[in-house]
Design a protein around this motif. Structure first.
Motif, PDB file in Angstrom:
ATOM      1  N   GLU A 143       0.849  -1.192   0.000  1.00 30.49           N
ATOM      2  CA  GLU A 143       0.000   0.000   0.000  1.00 30.49           C
ATOM      3  C   GLU A 143       0.882   1.239   0.000  1.00 30.49           C
ATOM      4  OE1 GLU A 143      -2.457  -0.190   3.442  1.00 30.49           O
ATOM      5  OE2 GLU A 143      -3.500  -2.032   2.832  1.00 30.49           O
ATOM      6  N   LYS A 144       0.388   2.305  -0.653  1.00 32.00           N
ATOM      7  CA  LYS A 144       1.131   3.563  -0.663  1.00 32.00           C
ATOM      8  C   LYS A 144       0.183   4.705  -1.003  1.00 32.00           C
ATOM      9  CE  LYS A 144       5.083   5.961  -2.796  1.00 32.00           C
ATOM     10  NZ  LYS A 144       5.779   6.266  -1.510  1.00 32.00           N
ATOM     11  N   PHE A 145       0.372   5.842  -0.309  1.00 33.60           N
ATOM     12  CA  PHE A 145      -0.355   7.052  -0.677  1.00 33.60           C
ATOM     13  C   PHE A 145       0.340   7.687  -1.877  1.00 33.60           C
ATOM     14  CE2 PHE A 145      -2.241   6.918   3.600  1.00 33.60           C
ATOM     15  CZ  PHE A 145      -3.559   7.229   3.280  1.00 33.60           C
ATOM     16  N   ILE A 146      -0.408   7.911  -2.936  1.00 29.70           N
ATOM     17  CA  ILE A 146       0.146   8.411  -4.194  1.00 29.70           C
ATOM     18  C   ILE A 146      -0.641   9.647  -4.630  1.00 29.70           C
ATOM     19  CG2 ILE A 146       0.590   7.856  -6.621  1.00 29.70           C
ATOM     20  CD1 ILE A 146       0.701   4.919  -5.853  1.00 29.70           C
ATOM     21  N   PRO A 147       0.034  10.738  -5.017  1.00 27.18           N
ATOM     22  CA  PRO A 147      -0.687  11.916  -5.531  1.00 27.18           C
ATOM     23  C   PRO A 147      -1.556  11.546  -6.736  1.00 27.18           C
ATOM     24  CG  PRO A 147       1.616  12.434  -5.113  1.00 27.18           C
ATOM     25  CD  PRO A 147       1.496  10.956  -4.966  1.00 27.18           C
ATOM     26  N   LEU A 148      -2.733  12.154  -6.821  1.00 27.43           N
ATOM     27  CA  LEU A 148      -3.644  11.835  -7.929  1.00 27.43           C
ATOM     28  C   LEU A 148      -3.024  12.146  -9.280  1.00 27.43           C
ATOM     29  CD1 LEU A 148      -7.221  12.929  -6.762  1.00 27.43           C
ATOM     30  CD2 LEU A 148      -5.932  10.859  -6.251  1.00 27.43           C
ATOM     31  N   ALA A 149      -2.108  13.115  -9.313  1.00 25.02           N
ATOM     32  CA  ALA A 149      -1.488  13.514 -10.587  1.00 25.02           C
ATOM     33  C   ALA A 149      -0.722  12.378 -11.238  1.00 25.02           C
ATOM     34  CB  ALA A 149      -0.558  14.706 -10.366  1.00 25.02           C
ATOM     35  N   LEU A 150      -0.362  11.360 -10.454  1.00 16.48           N
ATOM     36  CA  LEU A 150       0.438  10.255 -10.973  1.00 16.48           C
ATOM     37  C   LEU A 150      -0.417   9.136 -11.564  1.00 16.48           C
ATOM     38  CD1 LEU A 150       2.435  11.790  -9.134  1.00 16.48           C
ATOM     39  CD2 LEU A 150       3.338   9.594  -8.404  1.00 16.48           C
ATOM     40  N   LEU A 151      -1.740   9.239 -11.419  1.00 16.08           N
ATOM     41  CA  LEU A 151      -2.609   8.096 -11.699  1.00 16.08           C
ATOM     42  C   LEU A 151      -3.561   8.330 -12.855  1.00 16.08           C
ATOM     43  CD1 LEU A 151      -3.575   7.353  -7.986  1.00 16.08           C
ATOM     44  CD2 LEU A 151      -1.795   6.203  -9.335  1.00 16.08           C
ATOM     45  N   GLU A 152      -3.986   7.233 -13.461  1.00 13.79           N
ATOM     46  CA  GLU A 152      -5.061   7.228 -14.451  1.00 13.79           C
ATOM     47  C   GLU A 152      -6.129   6.240 -13.992  1.00 13.79           C
ATOM     48  OE1 GLU A 152      -3.278   6.023 -18.106  1.00 13.79           O
ATOM     49  OE2 GLU A 152      -2.625   8.047 -18.651  1.00 13.79           O
ATOM     50  N   ARG A 153      -7.378   6.594 -14.237  1.00 12.10           N
ATOM     51  CA  ARG A 153      -8.457   5.652 -13.956  1.00 12.10           C
ATOM     52  C   ARG A 153      -8.453   4.550 -15.001  1.00 12.10           C
ATOM     53  NH1 ARG A 153     -13.022   7.741 -10.789  1.00 12.10           N
ATOM     54  NH2 ARG A 153     -12.628   9.916 -10.215  1.00 12.10           N
ATOM     55  N   LEU A 154      -8.758   3.332 -14.572  1.00 11.02           N
ATOM     56  CA  LEU A 154      -8.918   2.229 -15.500  1.00 11.02           C
ATOM     57  C   LEU A 154     -10.391   2.068 -15.850  1.00 11.02           C
ATOM     58  CD1 LEU A 154      -6.453  -0.415 -14.042  1.00 11.02           C
ATOM     59  CD2 LEU A 154      -6.220   0.867 -16.156  1.00 11.02           C
ATOM     60  N   PRO A 155     -10.696   1.641 -17.074  1.00 13.96           N
ATOM     61  CA  PRO A 155     -12.103   1.468 -17.462  1.00 13.96           C
ATOM     62  C   PRO A 155     -12.770   0.366 -16.647  1.00 13.96           C
ATOM     63  CG  PRO A 155     -10.620   0.593 -19.140  1.00 13.96           C
ATOM     64  CD  PRO A 155      -9.765   1.322 -18.163  1.00 13.96           C
ATOM     65  N   VAL A 156     -14.088   0.488 -16.511  1.00  8.82           N
ATOM     66  CA  VAL A 156     -14.875  -0.504 -15.775  1.00  8.82           C
ATOM     67  C   VAL A 156     -15.573  -1.405 -16.788  1.00  8.82           C
ATOM     68  CG1 VAL A 156     -16.759  -0.863 -14.153  1.00  8.82           C
ATOM     69  CG2 VAL A 156     -15.227   1.098 -13.860  1.00  8.82           C
ATOM     70  N   TYR A 157     -15.291  -2.704 -16.708  1.00  9.45           N
ATOM     71  CA  TYR A 157     -15.876  -3.674 -17.625  1.00  9.45           C
ATOM     72  C   TYR A 157     -16.968  -4.460 -16.894  1.00  9.45           C
ATOM     73  CZ  TYR A 157     -11.843  -2.684 -20.583  1.00  9.45           C
ATOM     74  OH  TYR A 157     -10.894  -2.057 -21.359  1.00  9.45           O
ATOM     75  N   GLY A 158     -18.221  -4.197 -17.268  1.00  6.14           N
ATOM     76  CA  GLY A 158     -19.332  -4.900 -16.663  1.00  6.14           C
ATOM     77  C   GLY A 158     -19.518  -6.286 -17.264  1.00  6.14           C
ATOM     78  N   ALA A 159     -20.433  -7.054 -16.659  1.00  7.64           N
ATOM     79  CA  ALA A 159     -20.677  -8.433 -17.102  1.00  7.64           C
ATOM     80  C   ALA A 159     -21.157  -8.477 -18.547  1.00  7.64           C
ATOM     81  CB  ALA A 159     -21.701  -9.096 -16.185  1.00  7.64           C
ATOM     82  N   GLU A 160     -21.944  -7.479 -18.954  1.00 11.34           N
ATOM     83  CA  GLU A 160     -22.505  -7.482 -20.308  1.00 11.34           C
ATOM     84  C   GLU A 160     -21.419  -7.381 -21.374  1.00 11.34           C
ATOM     85  OE1 GLU A 160     -25.669  -4.898 -23.043  1.00 11.34           O
ATOM     86  OE2 GLU A 160     -25.548  -4.575 -20.875  1.00 11.34           O
ATOM     87  N   ILE A 161     -20.471  -6.467 -21.168  1.00 14.29           N
ATOM     88  CA  ILE A 161     -19.431  -6.296 -22.195  1.00 14.29           C
ATOM     89  C   ILE A 161     -18.444  -7.464 -22.154  1.00 14.29           C
ATOM     90  CG2 ILE A 161     -17.793  -4.930 -20.821  1.00 14.29           C
ATOM     91  CD1 ILE A 161     -17.475  -3.187 -23.410  1.00 14.29           C
ATOM     92  N   LEU A 162     -18.191  -8.051 -20.985  1.00 13.97           N
ATOM     93  CA  LEU A 162     -17.316  -9.214 -20.902  1.00 13.97           C
ATOM     94  C   LEU A 162     -17.944 -10.423 -21.604  1.00 13.97           C
ATOM     95  CD1 LEU A 162     -16.000  -8.909 -17.239  1.00 13.97           C
ATOM     96  CD2 LEU A 162     -14.771  -8.398 -19.349  1.00 13.97           C
ATOM     97  N   GLU A 163     -19.258 -10.557 -21.480  1.00  9.54           N
ATOM     98  CA  GLU A 163     -19.959 -11.632 -22.194  1.00  9.54           C
ATOM     99  C   GLU A 163     -19.869 -11.424 -23.700  1.00  9.54           C
ATOM    100  OE1 GLU A 163     -23.927 -11.795 -20.722  1.00  9.54           O
ATOM    101  OE2 GLU A 163     -23.327 -12.471 -18.720  1.00  9.54           O
ATOM    102  N   LYS A 164     -19.952 -10.147 -24.118  1.00  6.97           N
ATOM    103  CA  LYS A 164     -19.849  -9.836 -25.545  1.00  6.97           C
ATOM    104  C   LYS A 164     -18.461 -10.162 -26.078  1.00  6.97           C
ATOM    105  CE  LYS A 164     -21.707  -8.136 -29.295  1.00  6.97           C
ATOM    106  NZ  LYS A 164     -22.818  -8.833 -29.971  1.00  6.97           N
ATOM    107  N   ILE A 165     -17.428  -9.857 -25.289  1.00 11.09           N
ATOM    108  CA  ILE A 165     -16.059 -10.185 -25.686  1.00 11.09           C
ATOM    109  C   ILE A 165     -15.912 -11.690 -25.867  1.00 11.09           C
ATOM    110  CG2 ILE A 165     -13.649 -10.207 -24.913  1.00 11.09           C
ATOM    111  CD1 ILE A 165     -14.236  -7.537 -23.486  1.00 11.09           C
TER     112      ILE A 165
END
Length: 379
Positions: free
Chosen positions: A193-215
């Motif tokens: 675990e580590k506290f990290i400034p938000l400037a260093l980070l990117e959000r990752l996309p959220v893959y729901g069950a529907e799109i995973l089933e489509k894949i």
């Protein structure tokens, strides 16, 4: 001097990558790739409002008005984040990047901003066998950070003053919020675990069950997708063969039926999936209602003005058979020797177009075309 801000992806000036035309110049690294420094992200900036000098010899250390940047990178050997203060004069910009919002960040997945660039970094190795030298490119994964989960968000503590008490000028720029990130550390076989400034980070996309089933469905059915990538003139017809997850994002991979080479496609849940298409519209040899073969000239002429690409199987003058993708232009007559023993040239019809294999305009004799497929991409 570059005007660095929080969240900028930077590198030591000796790094071979550079920022060009709103993009990143990436090159294959030859020699000892482990000596290449990491790509870093600026998490704090210190302004030298009064300058500083070495008390022993009086040499200027920091010029008045200059900046130092606290740069962060991921140490793959220790599987931990590292940081160091580096003068702006020693840095170059690689990529501008915005700071993410702290809203709805709790328990979301994030990743260090350099991950995608570090994952794509390649090294070149030269080997020799039986007097023949070959060069092979492999990926360098020295500084690739893991996908992480945010388990808490807090306001950054302002231990040091942000403004110079004598001049009133801003002395430090820090991120307002810190995210406590958690990831699995295989070196210690436990979570870190580590506290990290938000400037260093990117959000990752959220893959729901529907799109995973489509894949999963696309992989099982070997679906073909028509994809138009930004900055490219030729669309991709990706015949899906499998999927993979890289840096927390899912990709479809397969064969591009236009260029006849492997390719992949990043799935972005917010924008949806590309259109599914039937890749081949029509094929020749083809017969009419009277069971008579349609001439290759008539077949091409029917589709030439409506569709961009044709896949042809072609026999050359020397008998070599190749498969080509051709962006069709016209059918024209050319004076040539029809056979090797001919003494006079004859007018022979040719299919003229841009050959993607040779990346040049080529003329294909109609009488040497063995088969044709019309690719389902309209003009």
């Amino acid at each position: 001097m570059e005007n660095f801000v929080l969240g900028d992806i930077v590198a030591f000036k000796s790094h071979p990558y550079s920022s060009i035309q709103n993009s990143v110049f990436e090159t294959v690294i030859a020699g000892e790739s482990l000596l290449t420094p990491p790509l870093m992200v600026i998490g704090e900036i210190l302004m030298h409002t009064r300058g500083s000098y070495d008390p022993k010899d009086g040499v200027e250390i920091h010029k008045k008005g200059s900046k130092s940047c606290k740069c962060f990178w991921f140490n793959h050997d220790q599987l931990q984040f590292e940081e160091a203060w580096i003068s702006e004069k020693q840095l170059k910009l690689i990529q501008k990047s915005e700071v993410i919002s702290q809203e709805d960040l709790l328990y979301s997945n994030v990743i260090f901003k350099t991950a995608s660039l570090e994952t794509g970094k390649k090294k070149s190795s030269l080997s020799s066998k039986n007097g023949t030298q070959t060069r092979v490119d492999n990926y360098i994964l020295s500084f690739v950070a893991p996908a992480m989960q945010v388990i808490s968000v807090k306001k950054a503590e302002e231990k040091d003053p942000k403004y110079d008490e004598k001049t009133g000028q801003q002395a430090r720029i820090i991120d307002q919020y810190l995210a406590k990130c958690k990831w699995f550390n295989p070196k210690s076989n436990k979570f870190s675990e580590k506290f990290i400034p938000l400037a260093l980070l990117e959000r990752l996309p959220v893959y729901g069950a529907e799109i995973l089933e489509k894949i999963s469905e696309m992989v099982n059915e070997q679906t073909t997708l028509q994809i138009k990538k930004s900055g490219t003139k030729i669309p991709i017809l990706l015949q899906v063969s499998s999927s993979f997850c890289l840096n927390g994002s899912y990709y479809l991979q397969g064969i591009d039926l236009v260029k006849n080479k492997p390719d992949s496609f990043l799935i972005e849940p917010d924008t949806g999936l590309p259109d599914t298409v039937s890749p081949i519209l029509e094929s020749w040899p083809k017969f009419n209602n009277h069971n008579e073969i349609i001439s290759v000239k008539d077949f091409i002429s029917d589709y030439l003005g409506k569709y961009r690409f044709f896949k042809i199987r072609y026999g050359s003058f020397h008998g070599e058979v190749t498969n080509r993708t051709v962006e069709g232009k016209t059918i024209s007559d050319f004076l040539i020797f029809k056979n090797q023993e001919d003494k006079e040239k004859q007018e022979i019809k040719h299919f003229v177009g841009h050959c993607l294999l040779r990346n040049a305009v080529r003329h294909f004799r109609l009488d040497r075309i063995q088969s044709i497929q019309v690719i389902n991409i309209k003009k």
